[in-house]
Scaffold this motif. Sequence first.
Motif, PDB file in Angstrom:
ATOM      1  N   THR A 145      -3.090   0.548  -3.807  1.00 50.53           N
ATOM      2  CA  THR A 145      -2.444  -0.749  -3.636  1.00 50.53           C
ATOM      3  C   THR A 145      -1.760  -1.186  -4.919  1.00 50.53           C
ATOM      4  O   THR A 145      -2.328  -1.075  -6.011  1.00 50.53           O
ATOM      5  CB  THR A 145      -3.476  -1.823  -3.233  1.00 50.53           C
ATOM      6  OG1 THR A 145      -4.050  -1.460  -1.975  1.00 50.53           O
ATOM      7  CG2 THR A 145      -2.824  -3.198  -3.109  1.00 50.53           C
ATOM      8  N   LYS A 157       0.832  -1.189   0.000  1.00 55.28           N
ATOM      9  CA  LYS A 157       0.000   0.000   0.000  1.00 55.28           C
ATOM     10  C   LYS A 157       0.871   1.244   0.000  1.00 55.28           C
ATOM     11  O   LYS A 157       1.955   1.265   0.585  1.00 55.28           O
ATOM     12  CB  LYS A 157      -0.943   0.011   1.204  1.00 55.28           C
ATOM     13  CG  LYS A 157      -2.067  -1.002   1.127  1.00 55.28           C
ATOM     14  CD  LYS A 157      -3.031  -0.827   2.284  1.00 55.28           C
ATOM     15  CE  LYS A 157      -4.278  -1.697   2.112  1.00 55.28           C
ATOM     16  NZ  LYS A 157      -3.967  -3.131   2.165  1.00 55.28           N
ATOM     17  N   GLU A 164       1.367  -8.790   2.677  1.00 51.51           N
ATOM     18  CA  GLU A 164       1.542  -7.367   2.386  1.00 51.51           C
ATOM     19  C   GLU A 164       2.878  -6.910   2.947  1.00 51.51           C
ATOM     20  O   GLU A 164       3.254  -7.287   4.060  1.00 51.51           O
ATOM     21  CB  GLU A 164       0.415  -6.550   3.015  1.00 51.51           C
ATOM     22  CG  GLU A 164       0.536  -5.051   2.767  1.00 51.51           C
ATOM     23  CD  GLU A 164      -0.559  -4.261   3.439  1.00 51.51           C
ATOM     24  OE1 GLU A 164      -0.312  -3.101   3.832  1.00 51.51           O
ATOM     25  OE2 GLU A 164      -1.676  -4.803   3.587  1.00 51.51           O
TER      26      GLU A 164
END
Length: 290
Positions: free
Chosen positions: A178, A173, A271
């Motif tokens: 994103t 992000k 992530e």
Amino acid sequence: MAVSSLGYLRLESTDTTKWKTFGADFLGLMPVENAETETLTFRMDDHPARIAVAPGAQDRMTALGLEVIDERELARLAKAVEKTGIKVAAGTPEECAERNVSGFVKFNDPGGNPVELYWGAVLNHVPVRTPLVSRFVTGDQGFGHAIVSAEDARSAFDFYVETLGFIERNTMKSPGGTTWFMGCNPRHHTLGITPAPGPGRLLHFMVEGADLDDVGLALDRAQRMEVPMMHSLGKHTNDRMVSFYVWSPENYAVEFGWQGLQVPEPTPVYEITDGAFWGHHFTPPPQPAG
């Protein structure tokens, strides 16, 4: 079955003379002479051409070339793309000959990026000569990876995963939204999609040397040739690659790396919250003279 690798990039440049130096003398690719065309082509292995740069009125990517395993898989994927409402056109015999492939189809992805799916590369059995680089890491991993943009990055990501069979590896992000990183072979990621306004465009591509010394020697060449630096030497958090980035003649981000992570088995998506464990300090692109 799905896309198997990033096979080639086709670019247009307003100044191809700069690419002669950038591609051969800096990156260490093997230029292929062809008296019948003004297009510059560069090899890094037995594939006929991994990068082709043609003269053009603007700097742009004209094809993201994605390899599939055979003619039947190409036909299957072309039908799958058409079912999404995207118009697909077959490459002409002349276009196939220009690319040295047995067949291909072309279309724009949901972000507007020009894509070519191809099969049956006509291999060049003249041994590749890259005296500046010990060897490029290619084979079943393709020539490297690329990052492209899309206004609706989520829709483009869904298309590559659901229609072309890419596997999500990780996300990151940023204030702009994103970014998705996707693989289609053991290389950690072959393609990334990041949000950006306007039609989709090429932002970045990577080549990988087989030895850490390849990176160090390329770094020395960049300094000696005054190739503008983008990111200093560093190590990525997602694919663990040790690399540095420069600005290409068109201001694409071009990465020269070593020992990128391979993912031979499915792994959970994750992530990342920072792009590098260390290094990769940023320098803005050079400004046009005047």
